[in-house]
Scaffold this active site. Structure first.
Site, PDB file in Angstrom:
ATOM      1  N   SER A  39      21.300 -58.845  52.497  1.00 56.44           N
ATOM      2  CA  SER A  39      20.150 -59.382  53.021  1.00 56.44           C
ATOM      3  C   SER A  39      20.189 -59.882  54.328  1.00 56.44           C
ATOM      4  CB  SER A  39      19.094 -60.446  52.275  1.00 56.44           C
ATOM      5  OG  SER A  39      17.879 -60.423  52.766  1.00 56.44           O
ATOM      6  N   ASP A 151      15.864 -55.175  48.880  1.00 51.23           N
ATOM      7  CA  ASP A 151      16.588 -56.539  48.897  1.00 51.23           C
ATOM      8  C   ASP A 151      17.692 -56.487  47.982  1.00 51.23           C
ATOM      9  OD1 ASP A 151      17.638 -59.022  49.623  1.00 51.23           O
ATOM     10  OD2 ASP A 151      15.706 -59.606  50.174  1.00 51.23           O
TER      11      ASP A 151
END
Length: 263
Positions: A39, A151
């Site tokens: 991320s 993610d």
């Protein structure tokens, strides 16, 4: 020569902390042979691995308001297109290949179609970063080879594993430390804290694989999208890293010479 790796956690705007950590270690003369991130950690890692000075990367976050490309719109039902970041990233990653970076980088993502963790260490850089940062419910999944990716923090917010067989010495940078609290004042804070507790659940186990862990206290209290705190986050992490460099025996032994730190 000792191979030094660093793992960079996810954490939204708090990921700017990794830039402060990288700057402090760079000033101390530590060079990294491998970076692993998820991320926000994958963005910071990619900028650093491209050869960019961490302070210049910080200025990019501030100048371009990078998080405006990622911030959910008021009233939105989610599924914003994270691919809007393409033009911005293309400016800094013109080759757009992970293997073109100056330092090897591994990016953690979640294959949403199959429900499994996937690491990218070669191939398209920008698309891998977008996938790793694609928070479900806010952004549309990124399509890679006709499969949905989101993610990496969902399944691994601290991807130390790719470093284990590649590095002799591992440094961890985590930006989600939570202080104890006695009460919660609103539902947003409650949900945010619950989310961080979830992604932090295996941090103690993961930290055992690190020779050194940098984790500024209370960083998790900063909102995921609070761009106003960018410089504060950077300098808090920088100062925390300086303290660790000056006091940690493992780092002193690693350098084998007195540590020279630029204040």
């Amino acid at each position: 020569m000792t191979k030094i790796g660093i793992v960079l956690s996810g954490g939204g705007i708090r990921g700017i902390a990794h830039l402060g950590v990288l700057k402090a270690f760079g000033n101390a003369g530590i060079k990294f042979s491998h970076i692993s991130g998820t991320s926000a950690g994958s963005i910071a890692g990619a900028l650093f691995a491209s050869g960019m000075d961490p302070e210049d990367a910080l200025n990019i976050f501030i100048k371009t308001k990078l998080l405006k490309f990622l911030r959910p719109a008021v009233g939105s039902l989610g599924l914003i297109n994270i691919e809007n970041t393409l033009s911005l990233f293309k400016e800094y990653f013109p080759d757009d290949r992970i293997e073109s970076l100056k330092i090897p980088l591994t990016i953690a993502t979640t294959n949403f179609s199959k429900g499994e963790l996937v690491y990218f260490s070669k191939g398209p850089l920008i698309r891998s970063i977008q996938a790793s940062s694609c928070i479900p419910g806010i952004f549309r999944p990124i399509m890679i080879d006709n499969e949905m990716y989101v993610d990496g923090g969902i399944l691994n917010n601290f991807p130390v594993e790719p470093l284990l067989n590649n590095c002799d010495f591992i440094i961890g940078s985590s930006c989600n430390h939570l202080k104890p609290v006695e009460k919660m004042t609103n539902i947003t804070a409650l949900m945010g804290r619950a989310g961080l507790m979830s992604v932090n659940k295996d941090m103690e186990e993961k930290a055992a694989f690190c020779n050194v862990l940098i984790e500024p206290k209370g960083m998790g209290e900063i909102s995921t999208f609070d761009m106003k705190k960018a410089e504060t986050i950077y300098w808090l992490a920088y100062e925390e890293t300086l303290k660790t460099i000056k006091s940690n025996e493992s780092l002193k032994n690693l350098l084998k010479v007195p540590v020279k730190v630029i204040e």
